[in-house]
Design a protein around this motif. Sequence first.
Motif, PDB file in Angstrom:
ATOM      1  N   GLY A   9      -9.361   8.908   2.656  1.00 53.90           N
ATOM      2  CA  GLY A   9      -9.438  10.191   3.360  1.00 53.90           C
ATOM      3  C   GLY A   9     -10.346  11.135   2.608  1.00 53.90           C
ATOM      4  O   GLY A   9     -10.582  10.973   1.412  1.00 53.90           O
ATOM      5  N   HIS A  10     -10.868  12.119   3.299  1.00 56.78           N
ATOM      6  CA  HIS A  10     -11.750  13.101   2.679  1.00 56.78           C
ATOM      7  C   HIS A  10     -10.967  13.977   1.701  1.00 56.78           C
ATOM      8  O   HIS A  10      -9.727  14.021   1.725  1.00 56.78           O
ATOM      9  CB  HIS A  10     -12.405  13.974   3.754  1.00 56.78           C
ATOM     10  N   ASN A  11     -11.681  14.692   0.831  1.00 56.33           N
ATOM     11  CA  ASN A  11     -11.041  15.684  -0.032  1.00 56.33           C
ATOM     12  C   ASN A  11     -10.244  16.664   0.818  1.00 56.33           C
ATOM     13  O   ASN A  11     -10.733  17.140   1.846  1.00 56.33           O
ATOM     14  CB  ASN A  11     -12.095  16.446  -0.833  1.00 56.33           C
ATOM     15  N   GLY A  12      -9.003  16.942   0.402  1.00 58.83           N
ATOM     16  CA  GLY A  12      -8.159  17.845   1.169  1.00 58.83           C
ATOM     17  C   GLY A  12      -7.367  17.174   2.268  1.00 58.83           C
ATOM     18  O   GLY A  12      -6.640  17.833   3.022  1.00 58.83           O
ATOM     19  N   SER A  13      -7.468  15.844   2.357  1.00 59.14           N
ATOM     20  CA  SER A  13      -6.755  15.126   3.423  1.00 59.14           C
ATOM     21  C   SER A  13      -5.270  14.969   3.130  1.00 59.14           C
ATOM     22  O   SER A  13      -4.494  14.621   4.035  1.00 59.14           O
ATOM     23  CB  SER A  13      -7.379  13.741   3.639  1.00 59.14           C
ATOM     24  N   GLY A  14      -4.854  15.178   1.862  1.00 62.83           N
ATOM     25  CA  GLY A  14      -3.442  15.063   1.505  1.00 62.83           C
ATOM     26  C   GLY A  14      -3.102  13.894   0.606  1.00 62.83           C
ATOM     27  O   GLY A  14      -1.931  13.700   0.252  1.00 62.83           O
ATOM     28  N   LYS A  15      -4.114  13.119   0.181  1.00 60.05           N
ATOM     29  CA  LYS A  15      -3.846  11.923  -0.639  1.00 60.05           C
ATOM     30  C   LYS A  15      -3.128  12.269  -1.936  1.00 60.05           C
ATOM     31  O   LYS A  15      -2.116  11.657  -2.283  1.00 60.05           O
ATOM     32  CB  LYS A  15      -5.151  11.184  -0.958  1.00 60.05           C
ATOM     33  N   THR A  16      -3.680  13.226  -2.672  1.00 58.36           N
ATOM     34  CA  THR A  16      -3.098  13.560  -3.976  1.00 58.36           C
ATOM     35  C   THR A  16      -1.716  14.173  -3.820  1.00 58.36           C
ATOM     36  O   THR A  16      -0.808  13.896  -4.619  1.00 58.36           O
ATOM     37  CB  THR A  16      -4.034  14.507  -4.747  1.00 58.36           C
ATOM     38  N   VAL A  17      -1.509  14.986  -2.799  1.00 59.03           N
ATOM     39  CA  VAL A  17      -0.181  15.562  -2.553  1.00 59.03           C
ATOM     40  C   VAL A  17       0.824  14.452  -2.250  1.00 59.03           C
ATOM     41  O   VAL A  17       1.953  14.460  -2.751  1.00 59.03           O
ATOM     42  CB  VAL A  17      -0.237  16.589  -1.411  1.00 59.03           C
ATOM     43  N   LEU A  18       0.413  13.469  -1.448  1.00 62.77           N
ATOM     44  CA  LEU A  18       1.290  12.332  -1.159  1.00 62.77           C
ATOM     45  C   LEU A  18       1.657  11.602  -2.439  1.00 62.77           C
ATOM     46  O   LEU A  18       2.829  11.285  -2.678  1.00 62.77           O
ATOM     47  CB  LEU A  18       0.607  11.378  -0.181  1.00 62.77           C
ATOM     48  N   PHE A  19       0.674  11.352  -3.297  1.00 62.88           N
ATOM     49  CA  PHE A  19       0.942  10.663  -4.560  1.00 62.88           C
ATOM     50  C   PHE A  19       1.907  11.472  -5.429  1.00 62.88           C
ATOM     51  O   PHE A  19       2.810  10.913  -6.054  1.00 62.88           O
ATOM     52  CB  PHE A  19      -0.361  10.427  -5.315  1.00 62.88           C
ATOM     53  N   LYS A  20       1.720  12.780  -5.458  1.00 64.96           N
ATOM     54  CA  LYS A  20       2.602  13.622  -6.272  1.00 64.96           C
ATOM     55  C   LYS A  20       4.021  13.651  -5.705  1.00 64.96           C
ATOM     56  O   LYS A  20       4.985  13.746  -6.471  1.00 64.96           O
ATOM     57  CB  LYS A  20       2.023  15.028  -6.388  1.00 64.96           C
ATOM     58  N   GLU A  78      -3.645  -3.793   2.412  1.00 66.36           N
ATOM     59  CA  GLU A  78      -3.503  -2.901   3.566  1.00 66.36           C
ATOM     60  C   GLU A  78      -4.110  -1.553   3.218  1.00 66.36           C
ATOM     61  O   GLU A  78      -4.046  -1.115   2.070  1.00 66.36           O
ATOM     62  CB  GLU A  78      -2.026  -2.732   3.953  1.00 66.36           C
ATOM     63  N   VAL A  79      -4.685  -0.903   4.225  1.00 57.99           N
ATOM     64  CA  VAL A  79      -5.363   0.380   4.022  1.00 57.99           C
ATOM     65  C   VAL A  79      -4.848   1.378   5.048  1.00 57.99           C
ATOM     66  O   VAL A  79      -4.702   1.055   6.233  1.00 57.99           O
ATOM     67  CB  VAL A  79      -6.895   0.235   4.157  1.00 57.99           C
ATOM     68  N   TYR A  80      -4.577   2.605   4.579  1.00 54.23           N
ATOM     69  CA  TYR A  80      -4.115   3.686   5.457  1.00 54.23           C
ATOM     70  C   TYR A  80      -5.032   4.887   5.275  1.00 54.23           C
ATOM     71  O   TYR A  80      -5.423   5.218   4.164  1.00 54.23           O
ATOM     72  CB  TYR A  80      -2.676   4.076   5.119  1.00 54.23           C
ATOM     73  N   GLU A  81      -5.359   5.531   6.369  1.00 50.09           N
ATOM     74  CA  GLU A  81      -6.245   6.693   6.329  1.00 50.09           C
ATOM     75  C   GLU A  81      -5.469   7.972   6.620  1.00 50.09           C
ATOM     76  O   GLU A  81      -4.703   8.039   7.587  1.00 50.09           O
ATOM     77  CB  GLU A  81      -7.373   6.554   7.342  1.00 50.09           C
ATOM     78  N   LEU A  82      -5.666   8.966   5.764  1.00 53.64           N
ATOM     79  CA  LEU A  82      -5.090  10.280   5.971  1.00 53.64           C
ATOM     80  C   LEU A  82      -6.185  11.232   6.443  1.00 53.64           C
ATOM     81  O   LEU A  82      -7.281  11.257   5.880  1.00 53.64           O
ATOM     82  CB  LEU A  82      -4.494  10.824   4.672  1.00 53.64           C
ATOM     83  N   GLU A  83      -5.869  12.016   7.455  1.00 52.50           N
ATOM     84  CA  GLU A  83      -6.785  13.060   7.931  1.00 52.50           C
ATOM     85  C   GLU A  83      -5.967  14.311   8.210  1.00 52.50           C
ATOM     86  O   GLU A  83      -5.075  14.292   9.056  1.00 52.50           O
ATOM     87  CB  GLU A  83      -7.526  12.617   9.197  1.00 52.50           C
ATOM     88  N   ASN A  84      -6.239  15.360   7.435  1.00 52.35           N
ATOM     89  CA  ASN A  84      -5.488  16.604   7.556  1.00 52.35           C
ATOM     90  C   ASN A  84      -3.980  16.387   7.453  1.00 52.35           C
ATOM     91  O   ASN A  84      -3.188  16.976   8.182  1.00 52.35           O
ATOM     92  CB  ASN A  84      -5.813  17.310   8.862  1.00 52.35           C
ATOM     93  N   GLY A  85      -3.596  15.461   6.537  1.00 49.56           N
ATOM     94  CA  GLY A  85      -2.180  15.219   6.279  1.00 49.56           C
ATOM     95  C   GLY A  85      -1.475  14.339   7.278  1.00 49.56           C
ATOM     96  O   GLY A  85      -0.255  14.186   7.229  1.00 49.56           O
ATOM     97  N   VAL A  86      -2.254  13.714   8.179  1.00 47.65           N
ATOM     98  CA  VAL A  86      -1.670  12.844   9.212  1.00 47.65           C
ATOM     99  C   VAL A  86      -2.239  11.445   9.054  1.00 47.65           C
ATOM    100  O   VAL A  86      -3.441  11.274   8.851  1.00 47.65           O
ATOM    101  CB  VAL A  86      -1.984  13.384  10.616  1.00 47.65           C
ATOM    102  N   LEU A  87      -1.390  10.417   9.154  1.00 49.71           N
ATOM    103  CA  LEU A  87      -1.861   9.052   9.116  1.00 49.71           C
ATOM    104  C   LEU A  87      -2.585   8.702  10.412  1.00 49.71           C
ATOM    105  O   LEU A  87      -2.075   8.947  11.504  1.00 49.71           O
ATOM    106  CB  LEU A  87      -0.684   8.083   8.922  1.00 49.71           C
TER     107      LEU A  87
END
Length: 213
Positions: A40-51, A203-212
Amino acid sequence: MLEQTPVIEIDHVYKTFKKNQVLTDIVLRFQGGHIYGIIGHNGSGKTVLFKCICGFYACTKGAIRINGKQMGKDLDMLTNAGIIIEEPGFLRRWSAYRNLEFLYTIRNKKDKEYLYSVLERVGLDPKLRRPMGKYSLGMRQRFAIAQAIMEKPDILILDEPMNGLDRKGVLEMRELFIQLKEEGKLIVLASHNREDIEILCDEVYELENGVLK
C-alpha cells in the motif's frame, strides 16, 4: 492434510485517532510457515496495522488474537516475536556486536559464539570494531534484522526490512527470510519493492486508506 491453526487472527479491527479512521474492518489470518505481504502507499495504514498487532496501539474496535490469546486482554504486547518498525535504536559509539550483546544479555546469558553467528547470518562482521554511528543505512538495516532474529522468535513483523540495502544485501536477506519460513516461522512484511513481495510472499494483501482491497 489438516489446516494449521492460525497463529495471528485479526478480527474486524478498526483503529481511530480522534476523528481520523486509519483502519476499517480488517480481517486477516496468518499461519506459521508462511510469509505474508502487506502492500500500500504511504499513509495506507500498514504501519498502524503492524503496531496494533504488536500491541503498541490498542484497537478501537475488534480483536487481535495470538495463538488464541487476545491482545489487550490476555496479552499486553506481542511476545516471542522479532519486530522491525521504523529505524532501530542503537548506541552510536558501540560496535554492532556490543549493541547486540547488550540487548541479548538483558534476558539471556552471554553467548559470544551464538551472537557472532547471528551477525554473520545477516552479513555483518562480528569482529568489526567500527562504531555503529559510522555505519551505512544498509549496515544498520542488517543490524535491525539481526536484532529481530537473535532470540529465535516464532513470529517476525517486518516493516520495510530491505530499506537501505544494496542489491547484494537484498538477495541475501531474501534467502534468509525463506530459510526462516522453512524453519516454520510466521513472517508478515511490508515492502514498497514489488519484486520482494512477488518472490517472498505466499499471500499478499493490499491496504488503501485503511481498507483491505
